[in-house]
Design a protein around this motif. Structure first.
Motif, PDB file in Angstrom:
ATOM      1  N   PHE A 128      82.921  32.929  97.802  1.00 21.84           N
ATOM      2  CA  PHE A 128      83.150  33.985  98.763  1.00 21.84           C
ATOM      3  C   PHE A 128      82.128  33.938  99.879  1.00 21.84           C
ATOM      4  O   PHE A 128      82.455  34.057 101.045  1.00 21.84           O
ATOM      5  N   HIS A 304      87.897  23.377  88.077  1.00 16.93           N
ATOM      6  CA  HIS A 304      86.803  23.305  87.101  1.00 16.93           C
ATOM      7  C   HIS A 304      87.173  22.501  85.859  1.00 16.93           C
ATOM      8  O   HIS A 304      86.300  22.057  85.128  1.00 16.93           O
ATOM      9  N   ASN A 353      82.239  17.491  85.098  1.00 14.35           N
ATOM     10  CA  ASN A 353      81.674  18.300  84.011  1.00 14.35           C
ATOM     11  C   ASN A 353      82.327  17.926  82.682  1.00 14.35           C
ATOM     12  O   ASN A 353      83.128  17.004  82.620  1.00 14.35           O
ATOM     13  N   SER A 355      84.597  19.339  81.081  1.00  8.90           N
ATOM     14  CA  SER A 355      85.981  19.782  80.923  1.00  8.90           C
ATOM     15  C   SER A 355      86.955  18.941  81.747  1.00  8.90           C
ATOM     16  O   SER A 355      88.061  19.396  82.032  1.00  8.90           O
ATOM     17  N   ASP A 359      82.385  21.160  89.130  1.00  9.23           N
ATOM     18  CA  ASP A 359      81.902  22.485  89.513  1.00  9.23           C
ATOM     19  C   ASP A 359      81.637  22.546  91.021  1.00  9.23           C
ATOM     20  O   ASP A 359      81.763  21.543  91.717  1.00  9.23           O
TER      21      ASP A 359
ATOM     22  N   ASP B 173      87.259  29.408  82.301  1.00 10.02           N
ATOM     23  CA  ASP B 173      87.000  28.129  81.628  1.00 10.02           C
ATOM     24  C   ASP B 173      85.984  28.167  80.494  1.00 10.02           C
ATOM     25  O   ASP B 173      85.397  27.138  80.159  1.00 10.02           O
ATOM     26  N   GLN B 176      86.441  25.806  77.342  1.00 14.63           N
ATOM     27  CA  GLN B 176      86.123  24.381  77.349  1.00 14.63           C
ATOM     28  C   GLN B 176      84.628  24.140  77.413  1.00 14.63           C
ATOM     29  O   GLN B 176      84.190  23.006  77.538  1.00 14.63           O
ATOM     30  N   PRO B 182      77.845  22.570  79.359  1.00 18.15           N
ATOM     31  CA  PRO B 182      78.353  23.925  79.580  1.00 18.15           C
ATOM     32  C   PRO B 182      79.119  24.014  80.890  1.00 18.15           C
ATOM     33  O   PRO B 182      78.766  23.346  81.857  1.00 18.15           O
ATOM     34  N   ASN B 183      80.177  24.808  80.907  1.00 20.54           N
ATOM     35  CA  ASN B 183      80.917  25.063  82.135  1.00 20.54           C
ATOM     36  C   ASN B 183      80.322  26.307  82.791  1.00 20.54           C
ATOM     37  O   ASN B 183      80.195  27.352  82.159  1.00 20.54           O
ATOM     38  N   GLU B 184      79.949  26.191  84.057  1.00 27.67           N
ATOM     39  CA  GLU B 184      79.202  27.274  84.712  1.00 27.67           C
ATOM     40  C   GLU B 184      80.068  28.390  85.271  1.00 27.67           C
ATOM     41  O   GLU B 184      79.552  29.392  85.766  1.00 27.67           O
ATOM     42  N   ASN B 185      81.364  28.197  85.234  1.00 20.96           N
ATOM     43  CA  ASN B 185      82.229  29.111  85.987  1.00 20.96           C
ATOM     44  C   ASN B 185      82.025  30.583  85.594  1.00 20.96           C
ATOM     45  O   ASN B 185      81.782  31.438  86.439  1.00 20.96           O
ATOM     46  N   ARG B 188      78.439  32.050  86.365  1.00 20.30           N
ATOM     47  CA  ARG B 188      78.222  32.308  87.791  1.00 20.30           C
ATOM     48  C   ARG B 188      78.912  33.600  88.220  1.00 20.30           C
ATOM     49  O   ARG B 188      78.303  34.468  88.845  1.00 20.30           O
ATOM     50  N   GLU B 189      80.186  33.726  87.879  1.00 22.85           N
ATOM     51  CA  GLU B 189      80.906  34.916  88.349  1.00 22.85           C
ATOM     52  C   GLU B 189      80.412  36.171  87.637  1.00 22.85           C
ATOM     53  O   GLU B 189      80.428  37.263  88.208  1.00 22.85           O
ATOM     54  N   GLU B 192      77.434  36.928  89.868  1.00 21.39           N
ATOM     55  CA  GLU B 192      77.747  37.153  91.288  1.00 21.39           C
ATOM     56  C   GLU B 192      78.708  38.321  91.489  1.00 21.39           C
ATOM     57  O   GLU B 192      78.507  39.152  92.374  1.00 21.39           O
ATOM     58  N   LEU B 193      79.764  38.373  90.690  1.00 19.41           N
ATOM     59  CA  LEU B 193      80.832  39.325  90.977  1.00 19.41           C
ATOM     60  C   LEU B 193      80.929  40.483  89.990  1.00 19.41           C
ATOM     61  O   LEU B 193      81.457  41.533  90.314  1.00 19.41           O
ATOM     62  N   GLU B 203      69.994  29.720  90.605  1.00 24.22           N
ATOM     63  CA  GLU B 203      70.872  28.701  90.026  1.00 24.22           C
ATOM     64  C   GLU B 203      70.446  28.410  88.586  1.00 24.22           C
ATOM     65  O   GLU B 203      71.265  28.123  87.724  1.00 24.22           O
ATOM     66  N   GLN B 207      72.636  28.344  85.096  1.00 32.43           N
ATOM     67  CA  GLN B 207      72.720  27.200  84.185  1.00 32.43           C
ATOM     68  C   GLN B 207      72.289  27.578  82.771  1.00 32.43           C
ATOM     69  O   GLN B 207      72.897  27.142  81.791  1.00 32.43           O
ATOM     70  N   VAL B 359      89.056  35.498  91.708  1.00 35.12           N
ATOM     71  CA  VAL B 359      88.176  36.165  90.744  1.00 35.12           C
ATOM     72  C   VAL B 359      87.399  37.332  91.368  1.00 35.12           C
ATOM     73  O   VAL B 359      86.842  38.162  90.673  1.00 35.12           O
TER      74      VAL B 359
END
Lengths: 428, 453
Positions: A128, A304, A353, A355, A359, B173, B176, B182-185, B188-189, B192-193, B203, B207, B359
Motif C-alpha cells: 500500500f 507468494h 521462498n 512455498s 516475497d 500463506d 505453507q 518461513p513465509n513472511e506474508n 508483515r500484514e 502493518e495492517l 524488517e 522476519q 488485505v
C-alpha cells in the motif's frame, strides 16, 4: 472547491444541456464560462493530442520472471524451482517471459520500449505504501496526498472537461487525486447514466433529477448568501465532494454512452477483465473523447506461493489483452497518438521462498508501448549479486519515466508536477 | 475529552445518529423508541443486545464435509474426469458462497443485535480475507463466526483466533510456512495492517515473527487448525527488543501489549464509526481508554457512543455510507426485505462481502464514491424501490407534511429549504398517487445528501 463547481457548471451548460433548459445564469457564472471558452480555445483537444494509458499491475509483478536474465547463474541458483529456462530472447543476456509473444512482436516492430531496473531509493515493501509512492511520485520518506496525474491535471488541464482523466474501475486511483480533482471512473458504460425511464413521468423525473443535483451544489457557493451556512454544516467538504462527483458524472455520462453505444471494436478481444478495460479505452479513444489519461489495472500479482502457474496466466492475459488493444488502435489509425506504460508497486525478492513463490521485493522492469515511441532496451539491468537485503537495486528512478512521459509526450513542464527535475529517458 | 454527552443534547436526531452508526439505521418508530430510553440505556441496549443466533440458523456452508465428497472421488480418476469434478466443485462452492453472503446480509437487515453485526462488518474489513483466494465457503463462514464471537470482546483473543482460522491461514500463506523457510506474508500484514501500522516495526521484527508462525496447518478431517510441530521453528526469536522462544500467540501478546497497537486500532475504530481525521488528542484519549479496558472493543465503543465528540457537528451526517450500509439502511428505512440481487449490487458498488479487494480491506470514506458508483447508487435505489412492495400509505401518508415525514425517514435531518421546496413542488405537480410518491422517494435518494449518514 467553489471554483471547481463553477467550472463544472459552466461546462454542463455549454456542452451538454445547451438550450434545453432555461437557465438564469448569475453574472459571475457567465464570466466563468466565458473564461473557460477562451482557455479551451488556447488548448484545443483535437484529434491529434497525445494520449497516455497507464496500466497498473497490482500486487508486485515479478520482474525477474518477466524480463529473464537467462544466462546469469545467480538467477538459477536463487530460483531452482521457478526459474524460466527458455525465454523469448531479446539479446544474449535477457529474454521475455515465454507468454509475452505479443510484446515480443511489438518489440520487433519497433513499438515497445523496455526500461530495466526501475525503482526508487529506500524502497518500501508494503503494497500500500509502495503503491502510494508510485501514485504520488513522492520520495519514500515523504507523503503526498495528491497523485502525479492529479498534479498534471491541476497544472495543465485547468478548465477542461472532467473526462480529461478516465479510470476504468469503480474506484478513482490515488494517482488522480488533486487539489481540484478531475477524472471520472466507470466500468460499464451502459450503467453510467441516470436511469429515469422507469419513472411515471420520465422527462420530468430526468429534469428534476438534474436540477436537484445541480442546485444542491449551487446553494453552497458565493459566500455572500447567508442561509447556506446551515446546509454546509450538514455536509462540509464531504458534501462538496459528492456534489462535484455528481456533476462530473452528469457531464460525462451522455458523451460516454453515445460513444460506446455506436462504436464497436474492429478486432476481437480475449475474455478477461483487463481486455474488457482496454477494449473500452480503445472505443473511447476511437469515439473522440477529450481524455488525455486513461487508467486501467490488472490485479493478482502478489505471488507468494506456487507462482509459476499463476504468473504464467497473468503474463498471458497481459500479453493477449495488449496485443488486441494495439491491433485495435492500429485499425483505428490512433496508435501514433497513444503511449501505454505499465508499472507495478515493486518487483519481487531475487530468491524464491519455501512455498514456490516470491516475497515482496524492489526494482523491476516496466514496458512502454506506442506507435510513436523510440523502441529498445533502456536502463541497466540490476545485478543479482550486488543486492540490498535480498532485493534488486534500482538503476532508474521511476520518476525519470514519468518525467520523460510528461515532458516529451504530454509536452508539459515537469517541475510543477514532480516537484523537481529528473533526467529523462529517450524512449519518447 | 470523551466527556459524556449533555442530557439536553440527546435529541431524536442524536438517537438516529447513534442507530445509524452503531447499527444500520431504522424506522422513525425505532428511532423514537431508542430516544425514549435515554442515552445510557440506549447505548447499553445496543452493546448488550441478546444473542440472536436462534433467529439465524447456520448457512449451508457451515457443514465442512461438502468438499470431502469431491475429494474422495479424486483417487484413480483420469485428468479429464478430475477436471469435470473440479468444475462441479467450484460450482457448488459458488452456490454456498451466495447462500452464506445472503445469510450474513439478512442478519444485518433483520437482526435485533445490530451493533454486533455492524462490528462484524468492521472486523471483516479489518481482517480482510477474500474467498477469491481462500476458495472455501466453510472457512469463510468459520472466520465470520470467529469475528462475531469477539466483535465486541477482547482484541487479543480475536487476533489469536483469527490467526488460527483456516481462512486467514490460506489467505496470507501461513499453511505453507515452515521452519527454515518461513513465509513472511502473514507476519508483515499482522504488523502493518492489523495491529501496529506501517513504520512501527522493522524488517527484522517481521522476519522473526514469521518464524514464530510456522507450523500452522489445517486438519483435513474437521477442517480446523492443527499445529504441525515438525514444521514449527521453536528456536529463540528476537523482536521488538525482546528475546525468547516465542510462539505465534506470544507474538500477538507482545504486540497487543504495545501502546502503539491500541493507538492504531482506536484510530481505525473511530474512523469507521465516527469520522475521518480525528485530532491527535482525541486519538490519544481513545487509545488510553482502549488500553485501560484491556483492548475490550465493546467497552471502547461504549465510551465512544456516550461521548460528546461522537455527536459533534463535524461527525453527524458527515460520513459517506458504505455500500453495505447504504443498502441495508435503505431496506430498514423503507421496511422492505433486501433485494434478490444484493450480491450483484454490492459487487458493482465496490463492497462485496467476503471478497474485499485486498488485505487492506476497503478504503472507505470518499473512496466509496466515484462518478460510476454514485450514478449506480442513484439507479439502483430506483430498481430496489420498484421491485419491492413498499407500503407508501403507511410510510408516506398523503398529508400536508408528507414531504417532511419521508425526509425525516430518509435523512433524519432537516433538508435545506430550497431542496425541500423542490420536493414539495414535485408532489404538487405530479399528484399523490403511489407512482408519484415512489418517484419522489427515488429522487430523494438520487441526491448527494442521501449518500451521507
Amino acid at each position: 472547491m467553489n471554483k471547481t463547481l463553477h467550472t463544472r457548471r459552466g461546462f454542463l451548460r455549454t456542452s451538454l444541456l445547451g438550450g434545453a433548459v432555461a437557465w438564469t445564469v448569475p453574472i459571475f457564472l457567465e464570466r466563468t464560462f466565458f473564461t473557460l471558452d477562451a482557455m479551451a480555445s488556447q488548448e484545443p483537444m483535437g484529434k491529434d493530442s497525445p494520449i497516455l494509458v497507464v496500466l497498473q499491475l497490482a500486487g508486485g509483478n515479478d520482474g525477474l520472471n518477466t524480463l529473464v536474465p537467462f544466462t546469469d547463474d545467480a538467477y538459477f541458483r536463487a530460483r531452482p524451482g521457478i526459474a524460466i529456462r527458455e525465454p523469448l530472447k531479446i539479446n544474449d543476456a535477457i529474454g521475455l517471459n515465454p507468454k509475452l509473444t505479443g510484446l515480443r512482436g511489438l518489440y520487433d516492430d519497433g513499438n515497445l520500449a523496455i526500461i530495466q531496473g526501475v525503482g526508487y531509493p529506500n524502497p518500501n515493501r508494503s503494497h500500500f505504501r509502495s503503491t502510494e509512492i508510485w501514485q504520488t511520485a513522492s520520495d519514500a520518506d515523504k507523503t503526498d496526498s495528491h497523485g502525479w496525474l492529479g498534479r498534471y491535471f491541476d497544472s495543465c488541464c485547468q478548465g477542461e472537461d472532467p473526462a480529461v482523466g478516465v479510470s476504468i474501475g469503480s474506484q478513482t486511483p490515488q494517482a488522480f487525486a488533486a487539489a481540484e480533482p478531475k477524472g471520472i471512473s466507470f466500468t460499464q458504460p451502459e450503467q453510467f447514466r441516470f436511469a429515469s425511464e422507469k419513472a411515471s413521468d420520465p422527462a420530468a423525473a430526468e429534469e428534476f433529477f438534474r436540477s436537484v443535483n445541480e442546485t444542491a451544489g449551487e446553494s453552497n457557493e458565493g459566500g455572500s448568501i447567508g442561509m447556506l451556512q446551515g446546509h454546509s454544516q450538514g455536509g462540509g467538504d464531504t458534501m462538496d465532494f459528492l456534489r462535484r462527483t455528481a456533476l462530473d458524472a452528469q457531464m460525462s455520462s451522455d458523451k460516454v454512452l453515445a460513444i460506446t453505444r455506436k462504436s464497436k471494436a474492429p478486432v476481437s478481444y480475449p475474455s478477461s477483465n483487463l481486455a474488457s478495460s482496454l477494449n473500452l479505452v480503445a472505443r473511447l479513444i476511437g469515439g473522440g473523447m477529450p481524455t488525455r489519461v486513461y487508467y486501467v489495472s490488472q490485479g493478482g500479482y502478489d505471488t507468494h506461493s506456487n507462482q509459476t502457474g499463476s504468473h504464467d496466466r497473468l503474463m498471458a492475459e497481459l500479453d493477449s489483452s495488449l496485443a488486441a488493444f494495439v491491433a485495435d488502435l492500429k485499425a483505428q489509425g490512433n496508435f501514433q497518438r497513444v503511449v501505454l506504460m505499465t508499472f507495478s508497486e515493486f518487483g519481487r525478492r531475487v530468491a524464491e521462498n519455501g512455498s514456490g513463490g516470491t516475497d515482496h521485493g524492489a526494482a523491476a522492469p516496466l514496458f512502454v508501448a506506442g506507435g510513436a515511441i523510440k523502441p529498445g532496451l533502456y536502463g541497466k539491468a540490476p545485478s543479482l549479486i550486488d543486492v540490498h537485503d535480498g532485493d534488486l537495486i534500482h538503476n532508474t528512478d521511476f520518476r525519470s519515466v514519468y518525467a520523460s512521459v510528461l515532458q516529451n509526450w504530454l509536452k508539459v513542464p515537469v517541475e510543477p508536477i514532480l516537484h523537481r527535475a529528473f533526467p529523462t529517458i529517450g524512449f519518447v | 475529552m470523551l466527556e459524556p454527552l449533555a442530557k439536553p443534547a440527546w435529541t431524536p436526531a442524536a438517537a438516529a445518529h447513534l442507530l445509524n452508526r452503531a447499527g444500520f439505521g431504522g424506522t422513525p418508530e425505532e428511532i423514537a423508541a431508542l430516544h425514549a430510553r435515554g442515552l445510557d440505556s440506549a447505548v447499553d441496549s445496543l452493546l448488550h443486545a441478546d444473542d440472536d443466533s436462534d433467529l439465524f440458523p447456520p448457512p449451508e456452508a457451515s457443514v465442512p464435509e461438502y468438499m470431502d465428497k469431491y475429494r474422495r472421488m479424486f483417487p484413480g480418476m483420469s485428468e479429464q474426469e478430475r477436471k469435470k469434478v473440479q468444475t462441479e466443485m467450484r460450482r457448488e462452492a459458488r452456490q454456498l458462497m451466495d447462500d452464506l453472503r445472503s445469510w450474513w446480509l439478512n442478519r444485518m437487515r433483520w437482526s435485533p443485535s445490530v451493533a454486533r453485526e455492524k462490528a462484524v462488518l468492521f472486523w471483516h474489513g479489518h481482517w480482510a480475507t477474500s474467498v477469491e483466494k481462500v476458495k472455501d465457503p466453510f472457512a469463510m463462514w468459520q472466520q465470520n463466526e470467529t469475528l462475531r464471537a469477539h466483535a465486541l470482546g477482547r482484541f487479543e483473543d480475536m487476533a489469536k483466533d483469527v490467526s488460527r482460522d483456516p481462512a486467514m491461514m490460506r489467505y496470507l500463506d501461513l499453511v505453507q510456512s515452515k521452519s527454515g523457510s518461513p513465509n513472511e506474508n502473514f507476519a508483515r500484514e499482522l504488523m502493518e495492517l492489523f495491529t501496529l501500522g506501517e513504520g512501527h516495526y522493522t524488517e527484522q521484527d517481521i522476519q522473526q515473527a514469521a518464524r514464530a508462525f510456522t507450523g500452522y496447518r489445517i486438519n483435513q478431517t474437521n477442517r480446523r487448525f492443527l499445529m504441525a510441530n515438525s514444521q514449527y521453528d521453536d528456536g529463540v526469536k528476537s523482536l521488538f527488543g525482546f528475546e525468547g522462544n516465542f510462539s505465534g500467540d506470544d507474538v500477538i501478546g507482545l504486540i497487543a501489549a504495545d501502546p502503539k497497537c491500541a493507538r492504531f486500532l482506536a484510530r481505525k475504530i473511530w474512523r469507521f464509526y465516527a469520522a475521518e481525521n480525528p485530532s491527535p488528542e482525541l486519538v490519544e484519549a481513545l487509545a488510553e481508554s482502549y488500553r485501560r479496558s484491556g483492548l475490550d472493543t465493546g467497552a471502547l465503543l461504549g465510551t465512544i457512543f456516550l461521548s460528546r465528540e461522537f455527536y459533534g457537528p463535524d461527525v453527524v451526517r458527515h460520513q459517506i455510507k458504505s455500500p453495505v450500509q447504504w443498502l441495508v439502511q435503505l431496506c430498514r428505512q423503507m421496511e422492505i426485505p433486501l433485494p434478490g440481487q444484493s450480491d450483484g449490487i454490492l459487487r458493482q458498488l465496490g463492497q462485496m462481502p467476503f471478497a474485499p479487494p485486498n488485505v487492506k480491506g476497503w478504503d472507505g470514506g470518499r473512496a466509496w464514491i466515484s462518478s460510476a458508483t454514485l450514478l449506480l447508487r442513484y439507479n439502483t435505489s430506483g430498481t430496489v424501490l420498484s421491485g419491492a412492495d413498499v407500503n407508501f400509505d403507511a410510510l408516506m401518508p398523503v398529508k400536508s407534511d408528507s414531504c417532511d415525514l419521508i425526509a425525516w425517514r430518509l435523512f433524519q435531518a432537516p433538508l435545506p429549504p430550497e431542496l425541500n421546496a423542490k420536493f414539495s413542488a414535485y408532489l404538487k405537480d405530479h399528484g399523490t398517487g403511489i407512482a408519484a410518491r415512489r418517484d419522489l422517494v427515488h429522487l430523494m435518494m438520487s441526491t448527494p445528501d442521501y449518500q451521507l449518514t
